[in-house]
Design a protein around this motif. Sequence first.
Motif, mmCIF file in Angstrom:
data_model
loop_
_atom_site.group_PDB
_atom_site.id
_atom_site.type_symbol
_atom_site.label_atom_id
_atom_site.label_comp_id
_atom_site.label_asym_id
_atom_site.label_seq_id
_atom_site.Cartn_x
_atom_site.Cartn_y
_atom_site.Cartn_z
ATOM 1 N N LEU A 41 80.312 73.657 4.765
ATOM 2 C CA LEU A 41 81.422 73.310 5.991
ATOM 3 C C LEU A 41 80.492 72.003 6.840
ATOM 4 N N THR A 42 79.177 72.637 7.037
ATOM 5 C CA THR A 42 78.782 71.861 7.891
ATOM 6 C C THR A 42 78.169 70.634 7.537
ATOM 7 N N ASP A 43 77.739 70.624 6.017
ATOM 8 C CA ASP A 43 76.987 70.026 5.266
ATOM 9 C C ASP A 43 78.212 68.312 5.509
ATOM 10 N N GLU A 44 79.413 69.159 4.582
ATOM 11 C CA GLU A 44 81.073 68.328 5.186
ATOM 12 C C GLU A 44 81.177 67.893 6.194
ATOM 13 N N ALA A 45 81.155 68.443 7.685
ATOM 14 C CA ALA A 45 81.277 67.500 8.531
ATOM 15 C C ALA A 45 79.935 66.728 8.843
ATOM 16 N N ALA A 46 78.681 67.069 8.424
ATOM 17 C CA ALA A 46 77.737 65.494 8.843
ATOM 18 C C ALA A 46 78.506 63.962 7.785
ATOM 19 N N ARG A 47 78.826 64.728 6.552
ATOM 20 C CA ARG A 47 78.947 63.451 5.157
ATOM 21 C C ARG A 47 79.584 62.720 6.107
ATOM 22 N N LEU A 48 81.571 63.212 6.745
ATOM 23 C CA LEU A 48 82.661 63.172 7.357
ATOM 24 C C LEU A 48 82.158 62.214 8.430
ATOM 25 N N ARG A 49 81.218 62.415 9.094
ATOM 26 C CA ARG A 49 80.667 61.877 10.579
ATOM 27 C C ARG A 49 80.304 60.549 9.974
ATOM 28 N N THR A 50 79.283 60.985 8.855
ATOM 29 C CA THR A 50 78.511 59.501 8.368
ATOM 30 C C THR A 50 79.273 58.311 7.614
ATOM 31 N N ALA A 51 80.608 58.993 7.300
ATOM 32 C CA ALA A 51 82.046 57.805 6.856
ATOM 33 C C ALA A 51 82.483 57.475 7.703
ATOM 34 N N SER A 102 82.553 53.101 1.757
ATOM 35 C CA SER A 102 82.676 53.356 0.611
ATOM 36 C C SER A 102 81.544 54.606 0.662
ATOM 37 N N GLN A 103 81.414 55.058 1.696
ATOM 38 C CA GLN A 103 80.983 56.274 2.129
ATOM 39 C C GLN A 103 81.976 57.239 2.275
ATOM 40 N N LEU A 104 83.112 56.847 2.563
ATOM 41 C CA LEU A 104 84.309 57.768 2.731
ATOM 42 C C LEU A 104 84.666 58.485 1.849
ATOM 43 N N ASN A 105 84.634 57.393 0.390
ATOM 44 C CA ASN A 105 85.901 57.582 -0.574
ATOM 45 C C ASN A 105 84.196 58.429 -1.226
ATOM 46 N N ALA A 106 82.940 58.492 -1.441
ATOM 47 C CA ALA A 106 81.789 59.232 -1.755
ATOM 48 C C ALA A 106 81.964 60.635 -1.250
ATOM 49 N N ALA A 107 82.400 60.861 0.265
ATOM 50 C CA ALA A 107 81.999 62.493 0.343
ATOM 51 C C ALA A 107 83.541 62.997 -0.472
ATOM 52 N N MET A 108 84.880 62.126 0.100
ATOM 53 C CA MET A 108 86.005 62.838 -0.130
ATOM 54 C C MET A 108 86.079 62.944 -1.835
ATOM 55 N N SER A 109 85.352 62.626 -2.355
ATOM 56 C CA SER A 109 85.586 62.185 -4.108
ATOM 57 C C SER A 109 84.671 63.785 -4.346
ATOM 58 N N GLY A 110 83.643 64.049 -3.916
ATOM 59 C CA GLY A 110 82.703 65.324 -3.883
ATOM 60 C C GLY A 110 83.894 66.575 -3.025
ATOM 61 N N THR A 111 84.271 66.693 -1.963
ATOM 62 C CA THR A 111 85.078 67.535 -1.250
ATOM 63 C C THR A 111 85.504 69.093 -2.433
ATOM 64 N N PRO A 112 86.685 68.230 -3.238
ATOM 65 C CA PRO A 112 87.371 70.017 -3.370
ATOM 66 C C PRO A 112 86.054 70.433 -4.338
ATOM 67 N N GLU A 113 85.006 69.680 -5.247
ATOM 68 C CA GLU A 113 83.957 70.841 -5.742
ATOM 69 C C GLU A 113 83.102 71.831 -5.024
ATOM 70 N N ARG A 114 82.880 70.578 -3.811
ATOM 71 C CA ARG A 114 81.641 71.541 -3.013
ATOM 72 C C ARG A 114 82.276 72.503 -1.995
ATOM 73 N N ILE A 115 83.806 71.962 -1.439
ATOM 74 C CA ILE A 115 84.429 72.951 -0.930
ATOM 75 C C ILE A 115 84.574 74.189 -1.536
ATOM 76 N N GLY A 116 85.221 74.359 -2.331
ATOM 77 C CA GLY A 116 86.622 74.378 -3.549
ATOM 78 C C GLY A 116 85.327 75.956 -4.513
ATOM 79 N N ASN A 117 84.027 75.958 -4.234
ATOM 80 C CA ASN A 117 82.888 76.561 -5.074
ATOM 81 C C ASN A 117 82.071 77.376 -3.433
ATOM 82 N N ALA A 118 82.300 77.012 -2.436
ATOM 83 C CA ALA A 118 81.357 78.024 -1.505
ATOM 84 C C ALA A 118 83.425 78.870 -1.120
ATOM 85 N N CYS A 119 84.185 78.254 -1.397
ATOM 86 C CA CYS A 119 84.901 79.289 -0.835
ATOM 87 C C CYS A 119 85.356 80.499 -2.306
ATOM 88 N N SER A 120 85.449 80.001 -3.657
ATOM 89 C CA SER A 120 85.153 81.117 -4.769
ATOM 90 C C SER A 120 84.243 81.859 -4.795
#
Length: 109
Positions: free
Chosen positions: A71-81, A91-109
Amino acid sequence: MSLGACGLVGGGDNTSQVCTETKQAYQQYITQVKGASAADPAQWRQATDQLAGKIDGLGKKAEKKELKKALTDEAARLRTAAASVGTGDASQLNAAMSGTPERIGNACS
C-alpha cells in the motif's frame, strides 16, 4: 478494477478490513473520475492525490508487513501519477492502475 483477492484473508490481523477499505477507496476513485472531464487535468490530479492519501493511510494502518509495503508503494506510484496527470499526461496513471489489482491482490491474499 477488481481487487477480488482482497476479501480472501484469514488470520488474526486487520488485513481483511484494510483490504476491504482499499477496495472501497478504489471504487470511490473510479466513480469520481468517471465524472471528471478529460479536458480538466486538475480534477484528475485532485482525485488521484486524494486516493494516494487514502491508500497511504491504509498502509500505515495495515498490520501485515507485506500489505503495509504494497500500500505504501502504491501510494507513492499514485502521487507520482497525480503530478503527471495534472499536466495532462495520463501514462503514469495508466501504468500505476494497470498493476494495482495484482500488486494489492497478492498482498491481500
